[in-house]
Design an enzyme around this catalytic site. Structure first.
Site, PDB file in Angstrom:
ATOM      1  N   CYS A   1      11.938  -8.743 -78.250  1.00 21.62           N
ATOM      2  CA  CYS A   1      12.602  -9.518 -77.227  1.00 21.62           C
ATOM      3  C   CYS A   1      13.921  -9.148 -76.605  1.00 21.62           C
ATOM      4  O   CYS A   1      13.903  -9.116 -75.210  1.00 21.62           O
ATOM      5  CB  CYS A   1      12.797 -11.068 -77.587  1.00 21.62           C
ATOM      6  SG  CYS A   1      11.287 -11.893 -78.018  1.00 21.62           S
TER       7      CYS A   1
ATOM      8  N   TYR B   1       2.287 -12.359 -82.168  1.00 22.11           N
ATOM      9  CA  TYR B   1       3.231 -12.834 -83.047  1.00 22.11           C
ATOM     10  C   TYR B   1       3.830 -14.147 -82.420  1.00 22.11           C
ATOM     11  O   TYR B   1       4.227 -14.910 -83.101  1.00 22.11           O
ATOM     12  CB  TYR B   1       4.503 -11.956 -82.756  1.00 22.11           C
ATOM     13  CG  TYR B   1       4.641 -10.735 -83.648  1.00 22.11           C
ATOM     14  CD1 TYR B   1       5.369 -10.681 -85.196  1.00 22.11           C
ATOM     15  CD2 TYR B   1       4.036  -9.375 -83.393  1.00 22.11           C
ATOM     16  CE1 TYR B   1       5.476  -9.776 -85.919  1.00 22.11           C
ATOM     17  CE2 TYR B   1       4.234  -8.486 -84.273  1.00 22.11           C
ATOM     18  CZ  TYR B   1       4.691  -8.572 -85.638  1.00 22.11           C
ATOM     19  OH  TYR B   1       4.980  -7.674 -86.541  1.00 22.11           O
TER      20      TYR B   1
END
Length: 487
Positions: free
Chosen positions: A282, A20
């Protein structure tokens, strides 16, 4: 760019890791720096084949266009990791840094085995000097660990400088974030060679990023800034979600409260949208990393503060699911529930730490039959997420109770309730009259993202429950309660 102290020109960039971060970041670098050759390498032949195909391994708006404009010209995807390292003057490390699942720091600390493996691979293969840039989210002092590995295995005539260049990409807007970043952070050693290495990376970004948006600092400040940014954003979401619980008990409207405090210029309106909880790769990982860092630094009070951000997020998911069960007459056993959206946010196919996973888990534990629709998440990904050890110890239950549907209308047909878990735009324009006609009555909608017109839904006949507000049918009950003197 020619580096005087290094006797080296930066012409070729290699990125280790085609995930990503690595794929989109290097696609934009190649797009904006046509004079540079950019190669993204990964050991996964399947992933590299996808990057070289018409169907990329990840979905991001604008990503297809950027990749196809550069691929085969100055952007390449390859499994030849050694050649990529050997040819490049500047190497990005963009590998996964998952939370540890065993041993010291389990559930909080970042697992740096892939970072270490990348550093050792560079030291093994490199035949000339390299600038090595950590772009993965890492704990403070990780760059120092990389530098120690490289220096302990250095070959004659080879020199290294290790920089920190954390990414600040929001999935769903990653390409826009890369093309127009709020800031680019570059941390490095404050020696002459370190400053020259930082200038080389600044030169790459200055092809399209204004100099005023490129911030240089020492390595440790750069590493901590990444963790701090995500921790602060997660804290804002948990704060407004904590407010949503108070709103539901008092009759306040969380959207009105968010607007009121967001107009304060000291606070601002961003990340004050109440929801079923934050997800993604995250926020939770980085906050837990912060918790572990504080514990290691003997700062238990600070660790407890950041841990509470995660606790509120878990509480919000559980609270929302409990409300579903209570509304459906305190049982969902053998009831059909449609879940719309499985990605952690709209405009991405990423499901990591998605609220839908946790809502599904709790409902499965109660024996509900779940029908899931998401426009971008493949069926096998949904099943894998629900059958992993962290979610269930009975994978056979998932096969029995979960169905993946090709459209939202089929998911809703014959269901007792509809649950919005992802804020996909298409969910706002569905034919809810058609959906209502096909659902069992009373038909419930649980809006976990505050994206629907609740009054119109109630006018159609739906029983509507949402985050952070009591809808009109409940307000009179609240008023009477307080009029009777019962708080």
């Amino acid at each position: 760019m020619y580096l005087r102290e290094w006797n080296m020109t930066v012409n070729k960039i290699c990125c280790i890791g085609a995930g990503y971060v690595g794929g989109p970041s290097c696609a934009v670098i190649a797009h904006k720096c046509p004079n540079l050759q950019v190669t993204v390498v990964d050991q996964s032949a399947e992933r590299i084949a996808q990057w070289n195909s018409d169907k990329l391994p990840i979905f991001e708006p604008q990503l297809d266009e950027v990749v196809k404009a550069c691929r085969g010209h100055n952007l390449f995807f390859s499994t030849d990791v050694e050649k990529g390292i050997r040819d490049a003057e500047l190497i990005f490390i963009c590998v996964n840094t998952p939370t540890k699942t065993f041993g010291w720091g389990k559930g909080r600390a970042a697992d740096l085995k892939y970072i270490e493996s990348a550093a050792r691979r560079i030291a093994e293969v490199a035949q000339n000097s390299k600038i090595v840039v950590e772009k993965s989210t890492v704990p403070v002092k990780a760059a120092e660990s990389i530098a120690n590995i490289l220096s302990a295995n250095v070959k004659p005539g080879v020199k290294y400088q290790v920089l920190s260049n954390p990414e600040f990409l929001a999935e769903g807007t990653a390409i826009a974030d890369l093309l127009n970043p709020d800031r680019v952070l570059i941390g490095g050693d404050q020696s002459i060679e370190g400053l020259e290495a930082m200038e080389a990376l600044c030169w790459v970004y200055r092809h399209w990023v204004p100099s005023g948006n490129i911030i240089t600092m020492n390595t440790w400040s750069s590493e901590l800034s990444k963790l701090a940014a995500n921790a602060f954003l997660a804290q804002r979401i948990s704060s407004i979600n904590a407010m949503s619980a108070i709103c539901e008990c008092t009759g306040a409207d969380v959207d009105e409260v968010a607007h009121a405090i967001g107009t304060d210029s000291r606070i601002g309106p961003k990340f004050l949208k109440a929801s079923v909880g934050f997800g993604g790769s995250c926020f939770q990982k980085d906050v837990l990393n912060m918790v572990y860092l504080c514990e290691c630094l003997n700062l238990p009070e600070v660790a407890a503060y950041w841990q509470q951000v995660i606790a509120i997020n878990d509480y919000q998911r559980m609270r929302f699911t409990k409300r579903i069960v209570e509304s459906l007459f305190n049982t969902v056993t053998n009831k059909r529930i449609a879940i719309l959206g499985f990605a952690f946010k709209k405009d991405t196919g990423d499901t990591r730490e998605s609220a839908a996973i946790y809502v599904s888990k709790y409902l499965l534990e109660e024996g509900a039959h779940i029908r899931i629709y998401d426009p971008k998440v493949p069926e096998d990904q949904i099943i894998n997420d629900l059958t992993c050890v962290e979610v269930t110890d009975q994978p056979e239950k998932v096969k029995q109770l979960v169905s993946i549907c090709p459209d939202p209308y089929l998911a809703a047909e014959g269901s007792h309730a509809l649950v919005i878990c992802t804020e996909w735009d298409e969910f706002q324009s569905l034919d809810y009259q058609r959906i209502y006609n096909k659902m069992l009555k009373p038909a419930f909608i649980f809006d976990g993202r505050l994206i629907l017109n609740h009054q119109k839904l109630m006018d159609l006949g739906f029983k509507v429950e949402t985050i952070g507000k009591r809808l009109s049918r409940d307000q009179t009950k609240v008023v009477r309660t307080f009029a009777n003197g019962t708080p």
